[in-house]
Scaffold this motif. Structure first.
Motif, PDB file in Angstrom:
ATOM      1  N   ARG A  21       0.828  -1.206   0.000  1.00 20.41           N
ATOM      2  CA  ARG A  21       0.000   0.000   0.000  1.00 20.41           C
ATOM      3  C   ARG A  21       0.858   1.249   0.000  1.00 20.41           C
ATOM      4  O   ARG A  21       0.506   2.254  -0.628  1.00 20.41           O
ATOM      5  CB  ARG A  21      -0.962   0.001   1.193  1.00 20.41           C
ATOM      6  N   LEU A  53      -6.220   6.440  -3.848  1.00 17.19           N
ATOM      7  CA  LEU A  53      -7.362   5.662  -3.357  1.00 17.19           C
ATOM      8  C   LEU A  53      -7.026   4.189  -3.137  1.00 17.19           C
ATOM      9  O   LEU A  53      -7.795   3.468  -2.499  1.00 17.19           O
ATOM     10  CB  LEU A  53      -8.520   5.747  -4.361  1.00 17.19           C
ATOM     11  N   ASN A  77      -5.111   2.457  -1.293  1.00 11.96           N
ATOM     12  CA  ASN A  77      -4.854   1.836   0.009  1.00 11.96           C
ATOM     13  C   ASN A  77      -6.084   1.174   0.603  1.00 11.96           C
ATOM     14  O   ASN A  77      -5.997   0.461   1.596  1.00 11.96           O
ATOM     15  CB  ASN A  77      -4.285   2.870   0.994  1.00 11.96           C
ATOM     16  N   HIS A  78      -7.254   1.380  -0.020  1.00 16.51           N
ATOM     17  CA  HIS A  78      -8.478   0.720   0.434  1.00 16.51           C
ATOM     18  C   HIS A  78      -8.669  -0.649  -0.218  1.00 16.51           C
ATOM     19  O   HIS A  78      -9.615  -1.355   0.123  1.00 16.51           O
ATOM     20  CB  HIS A  78      -9.699   1.587   0.110  1.00 16.51           C
ATOM     21  N   TYR A  79      -7.788  -1.026  -1.145  1.00 16.46           N
ATOM     22  CA  TYR A  79      -8.032  -2.220  -1.944  1.00 16.46           C
ATOM     23  C   TYR A  79      -6.826  -3.159  -1.897  1.00 16.46           C
ATOM     24  O   TYR A  79      -5.951  -3.118  -2.774  1.00 16.46           O
ATOM     25  CB  TYR A  79      -8.394  -1.830  -3.388  1.00 16.46           C
ATOM     26  N   LYS A 119      -9.821   0.754  15.523  1.00 15.41           N
ATOM     27  CA  LYS A 119     -11.072   0.974  14.786  1.00 15.41           C
ATOM     28  C   LYS A 119     -12.294   0.538  15.588  1.00 15.41           C
ATOM     29  O   LYS A 119     -13.351   0.269  15.030  1.00 15.41           O
ATOM     30  CB  LYS A 119     -11.054   0.226  13.444  1.00 15.41           C
ATOM     31  N   GLN A 129     -11.832  -7.928   5.448  1.00 14.95           N
ATOM     32  CA  GLN A 129     -10.505  -7.332   5.606  1.00 14.95           C
ATOM     33  C   GLN A 129      -9.372  -8.353   5.488  1.00 14.95           C
ATOM     34  O   GLN A 129      -8.308  -8.036   4.961  1.00 14.95           O
ATOM     35  CB  GLN A 129     -10.412  -6.619   6.970  1.00 14.95           C
ATOM     36  N   LEU A 174      -9.988  -8.532   0.945  1.00 16.52           N
ATOM     37  CA  LEU A 174      -9.062  -7.433   0.665  1.00 16.52           C
ATOM     38  C   LEU A 174      -7.620  -7.760   1.027  1.00 16.52           C
ATOM     39  O   LEU A 174      -6.685  -7.177   0.479  1.00 16.52           O
ATOM     40  CB  LEU A 174      -9.506  -6.178   1.439  1.00 16.52           C
ATOM     41  N   ALA A 200      -6.183  -6.818   3.507  1.00 14.06           N
ATOM     42  CA  ALA A 200      -5.617  -5.586   4.048  1.00 14.06           C
ATOM     43  C   ALA A 200      -5.129  -5.770   5.469  1.00 14.06           C
ATOM     44  O   ALA A 200      -4.315  -4.977   5.960  1.00 14.06           O
ATOM     45  CB  ALA A 200      -6.664  -4.474   3.998  1.00 14.06           C
TER      46      ALA A 200
END
Length: 406
Positions: free
Chosen positions: A183, A249, A251-253, A352, A372, A376, A378
Motif C-alpha cells: 500500500r 485511493l 490503500n483501500h483495496y 477501529k 478485511q 481485501l 488488508a
C-alpha cells in the motif's frame, strides 16, 4: 517500532482526519480548475467580432452556468495592457502538495515501521526507508524535468516525453513494490507523480507567467516561449491526474496492492486512467470540430480495466458439499485470530473500535474479518504478524459455512 501513548495516538488521528479533509478539498479545487482550463483551451473558437480580434483575442467561448452567461476569452500571447485585477492560479496546487506531504509524513514517514516497511518484502531500518521514499519524490521530478528540457522541445517532443515518463513510472513502480509495503508503494508512486505536477507549477508555469507580466509592465516585448513551456507542463499535468487519483485511493483495496505482481497492477490501472483522460481531452476538440467522439481511447482504457479485473478475480469458492467436509470449527478460527489479530484488537487496544479477543466478538465481526482478512487481505497491516494463506483459508471456509448454514 515506536510506542505511542494513547494521547499521542489520539492526536495523530485528529491530524490524520484534518489533513486528509484539507487535502481532499484543495485537491478538488486544483483538479477542477485544471480540468476546466484544459477543456476551455480545447473548446475555444476564433472570435468573429473585429474588436476582439484587434485586441489580440485568439479564442472565445459563450457559456451559461448558475443562472448567468459567461464569455471567457484567451489572448494570443498576452493582452496589450494588463488589467488592474489579475487572478493567479497557484495556491490550489501548492496547498494540495503541502497538505498531501503533511499527511504522508503523519501516516507513513512518522510510522515508517508500521506503514512504510513490510519485513517480508524488504527488511531495512525506518530511517533508510524514509530517506529512500523521499528520494523517489525528488528523483522522479529531476528525471522528468531533465527529459522535458532536453527532449520535449522538438516536433515530437511530447511523444518522446510521454514514452520516457512511462518507462520511468514502470521502473519506479517495480522498484517501489520490491522495497516498500504494497500500500505504501502504490501511494509513493502516486506521490512522486503528484510532486512533479506541483513542481511544474512552482518551477515553470508560475515563474513563466511572472516573467510575462514583468515584461509587460516594463514595456518590453513578451517572449512566447514562457507560454509554450507553461502550456506543455499544464498538459502533462492533466494526464497525470487520473493515475495519481487511483494511487491515492488504492490503500483501500488490498487485492490490488497485495497481489504477487502488484507493480504491474499499478502500472496497468494508471495507464488505463491516462487513456481515459486522453479520451476526454480529444473529445473536447472533436466536439468543437463537429467530428465523432474518439471512443477508441475510452474503450482502450475501459478494456484495460476490465482485463485487470478479470486477471485479479479470486478463484471460485469450493462447492457447499466440499466445504462442509472441511469445516473449521470456532476454536480453529479463534486460534488464528488470537495469534494474528488480537494484539491490535483487544480490550486495551481496540483499533477501529473492534475487539476480537472473545469467541462472541469474533462471531459478531465475522463479516468484517472476512472482508478485511480474506477478500481485501488488508489485515493484518502489511502482514506484520505473518498470517499465512492457509490461515486465511481457514477464515474463508469458516465464514462460507456460516453463510451456508443460515
Amino acid at each position: 517500532m515506536l510506542e505511542l501513548s494513547p494521547l499521542l495516538t489520539y492526536a495523530l488521528d485528529w491530524a490524520n482526519l484534518l489533513l486528509r479533509w484539507l487535502h481532499v478539498i484543495v485537491a478538488i479545487a486544483w483538479v477542477g480548475s485544471s480540468f476546466y482550463f484544459v477543456w476551455l483551451d480545447n473548446t475555444l473558437t476564433p472570435p468573429t467580432d473585429p474588436e476582439l480580434k484587434s485586441k489580440g483575442v485568439g479564442g472565445e467561448l459563450w457559456a451559461v452556468h448558475g443562472g448567468g452567461f459567461y464569455n471567457p476569452q484567451k489572448y494570443l500571447g498576452a493582452p496589450k495592457s494588463l488589467p488592474e485585477n489579475l487572478h493567479w492560479f497557484f495556491w490550489e496546487s501548492y496547498s494540495t502538495w503541502l497538505s498531501g506531504f503533511a499527511l504522508f509524513t503523519v501516516m507513513y514517514l512518522f510510522n515508517a515501521g508500521t506503514f512504510l516497511i513490510d519485513q517480508s518484502v524488504h527488511a531495512w531500518s525506518p530511517g533508510v526507508a524514509v530517506a529512500s521514499a523521499l528520494g523517489f519524490l525528488a528523483g522522479f521530478w529531476l528525471l522528468y524535468d531533465l527529459i522535458c528540457r532536453t527532449l520535449g522541445q522538438g516536433k515530437r517532443g511530447d511523444q518522446l516525453v510521454g514514452a520516457c515518463v512511462f518507462v520511468i513510472v514502470v521502473g519506479s513502480a517495480w522498484a517501489a513494490c520490491q522495497l516498500f509495503a504494497g500500500r505504501a508503494a502504490f501511494l509513493l508512486v502516486g506521490a512522486m507523480i503528484a510532486t512533479a505536477m506541483s513542481a511544474n507549477v512552482f518551477f515553470w508555469i508560475i515563474p513563466g507567467q511572472r516573467k510575462v507580466v514583468a515584461a509587460m509592465k516594463a514595456g518590453q516585448p513578451v517572449d512566447p516561449i514562457h507560454g509554450k513551456r507553461g502550456k506543455q507542463r499544464s498538459v502533462h499535468n492533466t494526464y497525470f491526474v487520473l493515475p495519481v487519483l487511483f494511487a491515492m485511493l488504492s490503500n483501500h483495496y488490498g487485492w490490488a496492492y497485495g497481489h504477487a505482481h502488484n507493480w504491474l497492477v499499478l502500472v496497468l490501472i494508471m495507464l488505463a486512467g491516462a487513456l481515459i483522460r486522453q479520451f476526454f481531452v480529444a473529445r473536447h476538440k472533436t466536439e468543437v470540430a463537429g467530428q465523432p467522439a474518439p471512443w477508441s481511447w475510452a474503450v482502450a482504457g475501459g478494456g484495460l480495466l476490465l482485463g485487470v479485473a478479470v486477471w485479479l478475480a479470486p478463484a471460485p469458492a469450493p462447492s457447499s458439499q466440499a466445504a462442509l467436509q472441511t469445516k473449521p470449527d470456532l476454536a480453529q478460527v479463534q486460534a488464528v485470530i488470537t495469534q494474528r489479530c488480537v494484539m491490535c484488537h483487544n480490550a486495551q487496544l481496540a483499533n477501529k473500535g473492534v475487539r476480537l479477543d472473545t469467541a462472541e466478538q469474533i462471531q459478531a465481526h465475522a463479516q468484517q474479518i472476512y472482508q478485511q482478512v480474506v477478500v481485501l487481505k488488508a489485515m493484518p497491516m502489511n502482514n506484520a504478524t505473518g498470517i499465512t494463506e492457509a490461515e486465511r483459508d481457514v477464515l474463508r471456509r469458516w465464514f462460507d459455512l456460516n453463510q451456508l448454514s443460515r
